[in-house]
Design an enzyme around this catalytic site. Structure first.
Site, PDB file in Angstrom:
ATOM      1  N   ASP A 198       0.844  -1.201   0.000  1.00 36.80           N
ATOM      2  CA  ASP A 198       0.000   0.000   0.000  1.00 36.80           C
ATOM      3  C   ASP A 198       0.880   1.253   0.000  1.00 36.80           C
ATOM      4  OD1 ASP A 198      -2.008  -1.771   0.173  1.00 36.80           O
ATOM      5  OD2 ASP A 198      -2.779  -1.103   2.133  1.00 36.80           O
TER       6      ASP A 198
ATOM      7  N   SER B  74     -35.913  -7.569 -14.629  1.00 32.05           N
ATOM      8  CA  SER B  74     -35.567  -8.174 -13.341  1.00 32.05           C
ATOM      9  C   SER B  74     -35.783  -9.686 -13.463  1.00 32.05           C
ATOM     10  CB  SER B  74     -36.363  -7.530 -12.217  1.00 32.05           C
ATOM     11  OG  SER B  74     -37.674  -7.952 -12.288  1.00 32.05           O
TER      12      SER B  74
ATOM     13  N   GLU C 138     -24.996 -18.560 -10.752  1.00 27.17           N
ATOM     14  CA  GLU C 138     -24.165 -17.463 -10.239  1.00 27.17           C
ATOM     15  C   GLU C 138     -24.732 -17.010  -8.900  1.00 27.17           C
ATOM     16  OE1 GLU C 138     -24.514 -14.372 -13.172  1.00 27.17           O
ATOM     17  OE2 GLU C 138     -24.078 -15.760 -14.794  1.00 27.17           O
TER      18      GLU C 138
ATOM     19  N   LYS D  56     -26.347 -14.403  -6.397  1.00 32.95           N
ATOM     20  CA  LYS D  56     -27.195 -13.229  -6.585  1.00 32.95           C
ATOM     21  C   LYS D  56     -26.733 -12.162  -5.594  1.00 32.95           C
ATOM     22  CE  LYS D  56     -31.923 -11.811  -7.274  1.00 32.95           C
ATOM     23  NZ  LYS D  56     -31.916 -10.619  -6.448  1.00 32.95           N
TER      24      LYS D  56
ATOM     25  N   ASP E 227     -26.476  -8.854  -3.550  1.00 30.01           N
ATOM     26  CA  ASP E 227     -27.527  -7.968  -3.050  1.00 30.01           C
ATOM     27  C   ASP E 227     -27.036  -6.525  -3.045  1.00 30.01           C
ATOM     28  OD1 ASP E 227     -29.936  -7.241  -2.094  1.00 30.01           O
ATOM     29  OD2 ASP E 227     -29.639  -7.978  -0.054  1.00 30.01           O
TER      30      ASP E 227
ATOM     31  N   GLU F 100     -23.767  -5.598 -10.595  1.00 26.00           N
ATOM     32  CA  GLU F 100     -24.320  -5.153  -9.320  1.00 26.00           C
ATOM     33  C   GLU F 100     -23.272  -4.339  -8.566  1.00 26.00           C
ATOM     34  OE1 GLU F 100     -27.349  -6.220  -9.233  1.00 26.00           O
ATOM     35  OE2 GLU F 100     -28.054  -6.157  -7.146  1.00 26.00           O
TER      36      GLU F 100
ATOM     37  N   TYR G  85     -22.138  -9.109 -14.436  1.00 23.48           N
ATOM     38  CA  TYR G  85     -22.706 -10.419 -14.780  1.00 23.48           C
ATOM     39  C   TYR G  85     -23.401 -10.471 -16.130  1.00 23.48           C
ATOM     40  CZ  TYR G  85     -26.481  -8.004 -12.277  1.00 23.48           C
ATOM     41  OH  TYR G  85     -27.365  -7.070 -11.847  1.00 23.48           O
TER      42      TYR G  85
ATOM     43  N   LYS H  34     -29.254 -19.487 -14.990  1.00 23.15           N
ATOM     44  CA  LYS H  34     -29.457 -18.994 -16.354  1.00 23.15           C
ATOM     45  C   LYS H  34     -29.212 -20.115 -17.349  1.00 23.15           C
ATOM     46  CE  LYS H  34     -27.635 -14.479 -14.974  1.00 23.15           C
ATOM     47  NZ  LYS H  34     -26.526 -13.519 -14.995  1.00 23.15           N
TER      48      LYS H  34
ATOM     49  N   LYS I  46     -34.288 -17.701  -4.208  1.00 24.11           N
ATOM     50  CA  LYS I  46     -34.071 -16.817  -3.059  1.00 24.11           C
ATOM     51  C   LYS I  46     -33.874 -17.660  -1.813  1.00 24.11           C
ATOM     52  CE  LYS I  46     -34.784 -12.515  -4.517  1.00 24.11           C
ATOM     53  NZ  LYS I  46     -35.594 -11.586  -3.806  1.00 24.11           N
TER      54      LYS I  46
ATOM     55  N   CYS J  57     -68.642  -4.751  -0.002  1.00 22.03           N
ATOM     56  CA  CYS J  57     -67.472  -3.927  -0.300  1.00 22.03           C
ATOM     57  C   CYS J  57     -67.265  -2.892   0.808  1.00 22.03           C
ATOM     58  CB  CYS J  57     -67.656  -3.232  -1.653  1.00 22.03           C
ATOM     59  SG  CYS J  57     -66.351  -2.039  -2.003  1.00 22.03           S
TER      60      CYS J  57
ATOM     61  N   CYS K 150     -68.118   0.675  -1.024  1.00 19.14           N
ATOM     62  CA  CYS K 150     -69.403   1.070  -1.619  1.00 19.14           C
ATOM     63  C   CYS K 150     -70.549   0.178  -1.182  1.00 19.14           C
ATOM     64  CB  CYS K 150     -69.290   1.091  -3.144  1.00 19.14           C
ATOM     65  SG  CYS K 150     -69.245  -0.573  -3.859  1.00 19.14           S
TER      66      CYS K 150
ATOM     67  N   CYS L 121     -65.501  -6.754  -5.870  1.00 17.89           N
ATOM     68  CA  CYS L 121     -66.607  -5.804  -5.789  1.00 17.89           C
ATOM     69  C   CYS L 121     -67.099  -5.652  -7.231  1.00 17.89           C
ATOM     70  CB  CYS L 121     -66.107  -4.460  -5.263  1.00 17.89           C
ATOM     71  SG  CYS L 121     -67.313  -3.141  -5.538  1.00 17.89           S
TER      72      CYS L 121
ATOM     73  N   CYS M   4     -67.554   1.822  -8.104  1.00 18.28           N
ATOM     74  CA  CYS M   4     -67.079   1.843  -6.712  1.00 18.28           C
ATOM     75  C   CYS M   4     -65.928   2.841  -6.572  1.00 18.28           C
ATOM     76  CB  CYS M   4     -66.606   0.446  -6.322  1.00 18.28           C
ATOM     77  SG  CYS M   4     -65.729   0.385  -4.759  1.00 18.28           S
TER      78      CYS M   4
END
Ligand code: IVH
Length: 664
Positions: free
Chosen positions: A32, A81, A112, A114, A116, A169, A221, A285, A309, A403, A406, A421, A426
């Site tokens: 560094d 999406s 792959e 996902k 976030d 992402e 990606y 995919k 998920k 309803c 109404c 309804c 309404c």
């Protein structure tokens, strides 16, 4: 002198390489300290030679550029999406559908992580980063190039002159997220709920110093125009992105079948906590890109991909009451009112209960303790009641029969779980219809969000969609309403006027006919050409159209059988709302095909949305910022700084008179 100039060039090359090693390969060949010394040397030399200024110099990564607002960017291809799967059965269903659609026995998948964070599009032209843009509504995003340049794993220069677009992402590592919140706490600033919010907040900063200080990162990606590079598989596309200097996630695998996919998911689920960034699932995919078009797309998602998920966070809380909402089709949804609880980083006090059967199947009572769950952006949902916690205060659930708005007797059609309804007039349904009509993806009327529509409805200014177009008659009364300034009312009225020139497909979608989404609206507009043709189409005519199913055909047919709808449509036509297909067919051989175009200033013959629709219909790519890759600038009255910039870059400028000729 010459020597110093050469040293600047050399340092830039060196520092770009070390940046790449450190931020992309995670494997630095210098310390560094050495890096900082070289950077200081470069900064000093650049200060001494201002004519060597280069916005892409590694020294610019520290930020400094400030923008006054975010320019809009129209994505070259919609940013879609993904559909979600929450269990392995849904993944097997997905695989079955894919095999059916392709008539193949076995499909090669790529899996792959996902990530976030927030989706980002990076555009490269002539070997250089042209812009970075957020997803926005998927069609149009915001340009955030100044902040993107501070992300050190993103190359500002690449080794190909071919234009291309990469998506991925942007995220904040767990470590940097904790550091950031620690610092904010010390400074008595509000804390970010999770790394995703922090990343998203950092990207939407006008001053790039803020983004620079947050140490954002990006995994790429999607290689959008991979086919231009002779690439045929997603796995190859990712390898090529690696070669071009982008950071891709290495935890990916090509799987021969769905069993291997599931095995990968199981492995990753247990490794998840060891990662230094948040993931919320696994993306599956179809690897062969030639199959993508064959399998197809819905309006919002590709059908060749799905996101598994991870099980959502679940929390126990008390259900205090059940209240009902009425949607624009009359559908009644019961909702749980909850004691507020923190789930997956946000406070939840309402959750959907879907319908009567859902509640009965789960034996949910008022005053029950319930388990709620929230996965990502999905609406929170009540999973089950905890019967063992009951204390005799529970009240048995009984679905309402009338309803809530109404008082009409609700109906439940055969085979459907939802109550409706039946009253077309309404209040609740009308308000929802108007809100939908004005919404961004529909007629895109500015200033007519939920709250305003509700107010205008309750005050009696609009009771039906077509009455929006008479609002201008009430201008004087409207500007006097508290909370609405003259300027906002005038902007709203102008936007209402502009919306008359919207495309037929927007109008069809805006009418809110059951099951008729954006994609179906596009198909209908193209097929029937005018709204009048559609109103007289028979069920057979409708069913004969590719991609229009039985339910949609029936819904459309019934919608136009209803006299009040026809009356409303006639009013729209009378007020000058466009009901004719403006065309998207002549995409080849036009003066505008494949050209990128910016419109600036006010045109006297076309509204913004009308000219955009027209140009896109002719194959143009309408963008919002002037760069040297722009083909034409269309010039209206009172242009802003875009004109100066275009002149400076020698861009061809087209005035309105010429434009009218060209459009003929
Ligand atoms: S592919 C056509 N791959 O998840 C859709 N998306 O819920 C293209 N995401 O909007 C997305 N990691 O922001 C893809 N490896 C990955 C991803 C990924 C995260 C995000 C992306 C997308 C969202 C969909």
């Amino acid at each position: 002198m010459e020597k110093e100039i050469n040293r600047i060039k050399e340092l830039r090359t060196l520092l770009n390489r070390y940046n790449y090693e450190y931020y992309v390969l995670d494997n630095s060949s210098i310390s560094d300290y050495e890096f900082d010394m070289l950077m200081n040397e470069l900064i000093a030399l650049e200060d001494k030679h201002p004519n060597m200024y280069d916005p892409d110099s590694p020294s610019r990564r520290v930020g400094g550029e400030v923008v006054s607002k975010f320019n809009k960017i129209t994505h070259k291809r919609d940013m879609l999406s993904l559909a979600n799967a929450f269990d392995f059965n849904s993944i097997r269903d997905f695989d079955q559908k894919i095999r059916k659609a392709t008539s193949l026995e076995e499909i090669e998948y790529i899996v792959e992580l996902k990530i976030d964070g927030l989706a980002m599009s990076l555009d490269y032209i002539d070997g250089k980063l042209n812009y970075g843009a957020t997803r926005g509504n998927g069609i149009e995003g915001e340009e955030v190039t100044h902040n993107i340049k501070t992300i050190r794993s993103i190359p500002l220069k690449v080794k190909t002159k071919e234009p291309f677009e990469v998506r991925g992402e942007v995220f904040l590592s767990k470590k940097n997220f904790e550091k950031l919140n620690k610092l904010r706490k010390e400074n008595n600033e509000s804390l970010f709920a999770n790394p995703r919010n922090a990343a998203s907040g950092s990207i939407r900063q006008l001053d790039s110093k803020v983004a620079a200080s947050r140490n954002l990162d990006m995994f790429c990606y999607t290689f959008v125009n991979a086919s231009d590079f002779g690439i045929t598989k997603q796995s190859e596309a990712l390898d090529r992105l690696d070669e071009l200097g982008f950071k891709t996630n290495k935890e990916r695998r090509v799987c021969r079948d769905i069993d291997e996919v599931i095995k990968f998911i199981e492995e990753q689920s247990s490794k998840r906590d060891n990662l230094d960034y948040e993931i919320d699932g696994i993306v599956i995919k179809v690897n062969d890109m030639a199959l993508h078009d064959k399998i197809g797309y819905t309006a919002k998602t590709p059908k060749w991909s799905i996101a598994y998920k991870f099980p959502a966070s679940v929390v126990k809380t008390k259900l205090i009451d059940i209240i009902y909402t009425v949607g624009r089709t009359g559908k009644i949804t019961p909702n749980a009112v909850l004691e507020p609880a923190l789930v997956a980083g946000s406070i939840v006090s309402r959750a959907t209960l879907h319908n009567e059967d859902f509640i009965k199947e789960r034996d949910i009572m008022i005053n029950d303790n319930v388990i709620i769950r929230k996965a990502g952006d999905v609406i929170p949902e009540v999973v089950k009641s905890v019967a063992t916690d009951r204390d005799n205060t529970q009240i048995k659930f009984k679905m309402i029969e009338y309803c809530p708005k109404c008082d009409s007797k609700l109906i439940r059609r055969d085979g459907e779980a939802a109550h409706y309804c039946p009253n077309n007039d309404c209040d609740a349904r009308q308000v929802e219809k108007i809100i939908h009509y004005c919404s961004k993806l529909a007629m895109d009327i500015e200033g007519m969000g939920e709250k305003v529509v509700e107010d205008l409805y309750n005050l009696g200014f609009i009771k039906r969609i077509d009455e929006i177009y008479s609002l201008y008659r009430h201008r004087d009364e409207l500007v006097k309403l508290s909370g609405y300034g003259e300027k906002s009312i005038d902007n709203m009225l102008t936007s209402i006027e502009d919306s008359k020139n919207n495309s037929l497909e927007r109008l069809l979608f805006a009418l809110g006919i059951g099951e008729i989404g954006q994609k179906t609206s596009r198909v209908l507009a193209k097929e029937f050409k005018t709204l009048a043709n559609l109103t007289i189409a028979s069920i057979e005519d409708l069913k004969a159209v590719k991609d229009i199913g039985e339910v949609s055909s029936l819904n459309i047919y019934n919608y136009f059988k209803d006299e009040s709808n026809i009356k409303m449509i006639n009013n729209l036509i009378e007020q000058g709302v466009n009901t004719v297909y403006l065309g998207r067919e002549s995409e080849t051989d036009s003066f505008f095909s494949n050209k990128s175009v910016v419109v600036t200033g006010t045109l006297s013959n076309y509204s913004r949305s009308e000219i955009k629709d027209k140009l896109e219909g002719l194959g143009a790519n309408v963008v919002s910022s002037v760069s040297k890759n722009l083909d034409y600038l269309i010039l209206g009255e009172n242009p802003g700084s875009k004109l100066d910039k275009a002149k400076e870059l020698n861009i061809r400028i087209i005035e309105e008179i010429e434009l009218i000729e060209l459009l003929k």
